[in-house]
Design a protein around this motif. Structure first.
Motif, PDB file in Angstrom:
ATOM      1  N   SER A   1       0.848  -1.181   0.000  1.00 16.99           N
ATOM      2  CA  SER A   1       0.000   0.000   0.000  1.00 16.99           C
ATOM      3  C   SER A   1       0.884   1.232   0.000  1.00 16.99           C
ATOM      4  CB  SER A   1      -0.888   0.023   1.245  1.00 16.99           C
ATOM      5  OG  SER A   1      -1.849  -0.988   1.185  1.00 16.99           O
ATOM      6  N   LEU A   2       0.447   2.249  -0.726  1.00 19.11           N
ATOM      7  CA  LEU A   2       1.170   3.511  -0.792  1.00 19.11           C
ATOM      8  C   LEU A   2       0.262   4.606  -0.253  1.00 19.11           C
ATOM      9  CD1 LEU A   2       3.605   5.213  -1.754  1.00 19.11           C
ATOM     10  CD2 LEU A   2       2.485   5.356  -3.993  1.00 19.11           C
ATOM     11  N   ILE A   3       0.799   5.387   0.680  1.00 18.12           N
ATOM     12  CA  ILE A   3       0.074   6.533   1.223  1.00 18.12           C
ATOM     13  C   ILE A   3       0.914   7.776   0.949  1.00 18.12           C
ATOM     14  CG2 ILE A   3      -0.944   7.611   3.269  1.00 18.12           C
ATOM     15  CD1 ILE A   3      -1.140   4.811   4.538  1.00 18.12           C
ATOM     16  N   LEU A   4       0.316   8.732   0.248  1.00 16.22           N
ATOM     17  CA  LEU A   4       0.965  10.010  -0.029  1.00 16.22           C
ATOM     18  C   LEU A   4       0.401  11.035   0.939  1.00 16.22           C
ATOM     19  CD1 LEU A   4       0.690  10.077  -3.940  1.00 16.22           C
ATOM     20  CD2 LEU A   4       2.480   9.053  -2.531  1.00 16.22           C
ATOM     21  N   ILE A   5       1.283  11.741   1.652  1.00 17.92           N
ATOM     22  CA  ILE A   5       0.826  12.718   2.646  1.00 17.92           C
ATOM     23  C   ILE A   5       1.494  14.069   2.378  1.00 17.92           C
ATOM     24  CG2 ILE A   5       0.328  10.951   4.366  1.00 17.92           C
ATOM     25  CD1 ILE A   5       2.911  11.650   5.807  1.00 17.92           C
ATOM     26  N   SER A   6       0.736  15.137   2.612  1.00 24.24           N
ATOM     27  CA  SER A   6       1.284  16.459   2.305  1.00 24.24           C
ATOM     28  C   SER A   6       0.519  17.582   2.987  1.00 24.24           C
ATOM     29  CB  SER A   6       1.237  16.707   0.800  1.00 24.24           C
ATOM     30  OG  SER A   6      -0.101  16.873   0.364  1.00 24.24           O
ATOM     31  N   HIS A   7       1.138  18.747   2.917  1.00 25.39           N
ATOM     32  CA  HIS A   7       0.458  19.993   3.235  1.00 25.39           C
ATOM     33  C   HIS A   7      -0.416  20.329   2.028  1.00 25.39           C
ATOM     34  CE1 HIS A   7       4.078  20.160   5.754  1.00 25.39           C
ATOM     35  NE2 HIS A   7       3.357  20.927   6.572  1.00 25.39           N
ATOM     36  N   GLY A   8      -1.621  20.799   2.257  1.00 28.08           N
ATOM     37  CA  GLY A   8      -2.507  21.157   1.160  1.00 28.08           C
ATOM     38  C   GLY A   8      -2.829  19.950   0.297  1.00 28.08           C
ATOM     39  N   GLU A   9      -3.164  20.203  -0.946  1.00 28.27           N
ATOM     40  CA  GLU A   9      -3.633  19.137  -1.838  1.00 28.27           C
ATOM     41  C   GLU A   9      -2.533  18.562  -2.727  1.00 28.27           C
ATOM     42  OE1 GLU A   9      -6.968  20.955  -3.804  1.00 28.27           O
ATOM     43  OE2 GLU A   9      -8.222  20.751  -2.018  1.00 28.27           O
ATOM     44  N   PHE A  10      -1.276  18.794  -2.369  1.00 29.19           N
ATOM     45  CA  PHE A  10      -0.164  18.295  -3.175  1.00 29.19           C
ATOM     46  C   PHE A  10      -0.247  16.784  -3.366  1.00 29.19           C
ATOM     47  CE2 PHE A  10       4.471  16.950  -3.161  1.00 29.19           C
ATOM     48  CZ  PHE A  10       4.673  17.181  -4.504  1.00 29.19           C
ATOM     49  N   ALA A  11      -0.511  16.033  -2.303  1.00 30.94           N
ATOM     50  CA  ALA A  11      -0.577  14.566  -2.399  1.00 30.94           C
ATOM     51  C   ALA A  11      -1.673  14.132  -3.365  1.00 30.94           C
ATOM     52  CB  ALA A  11      -0.799  13.948  -1.014  1.00 30.94           C
TER      53      ALA A  11
END
Length: 129
Positions: free
Chosen positions: A3-13
């Motif tokens: 599984s891959l989880i992309l996390i970020s500030h704002g909607e970048f992910a």
């Protein structure tokens, strides 16, 4: 299964995942967790825990920046993760998904950084020879 989880500030992910899927098609077992300006650490942590609960198999997390709230929250769960990588970018996501793993991930991501003006000058000088 990973599984891959992309996390970020704002909607970048979200934008990064959407762009990767434009290139690769639907990416199964990928999800995003975004931190918005009106949210605090606790809000992000709750959303991140929900993403972890949905994830199956080995879990890899890509985050936007080392030391930011998303990364700091994810670090609390390192024992549950197969990897946590900061500085996420499109080549990283494509490499991870295409090659199904993290081996060579950082080297590949570094190799995808180009000074375009320098490359163009080299091409022009090669043509002159």
């Amino acid at each position: 299964m990973m599984s891959l989880i992309l996390i970020s500030h704002g909607e970048f992910a979200e934008g990064l995942l959407e762009t990767a899927e434009m290139i690769l098609g639907e990416i199964e077992n990928a999800q995003t967790v975004c931190l918005y300006p009106h949210e605090g650490t606790e809000d992000f942590q709750q959303k991140f825990e929900q993403a972890l609960a949905k994830a199956t198999g080995e879990i890899v997390v890509f985050c936007d920046i080392m030391g930011g709230t998303p990364c700091n929250v994810a670090m609390r769960y390192l024992s549950q993760l197969s990897g946590l990588y900061s500085g996420m970018n499109l080549p990283m996501v494509i490499s991870y998904v295409s090659e199904e793993g993290t081996e060579g991930l950082l080297d590949n991501a570094k190799e995808q950084i180009y000074d375009v003006a320098y490359q163009l000058k080299n091409l022009a000088s090669d043509d002159d020879e």
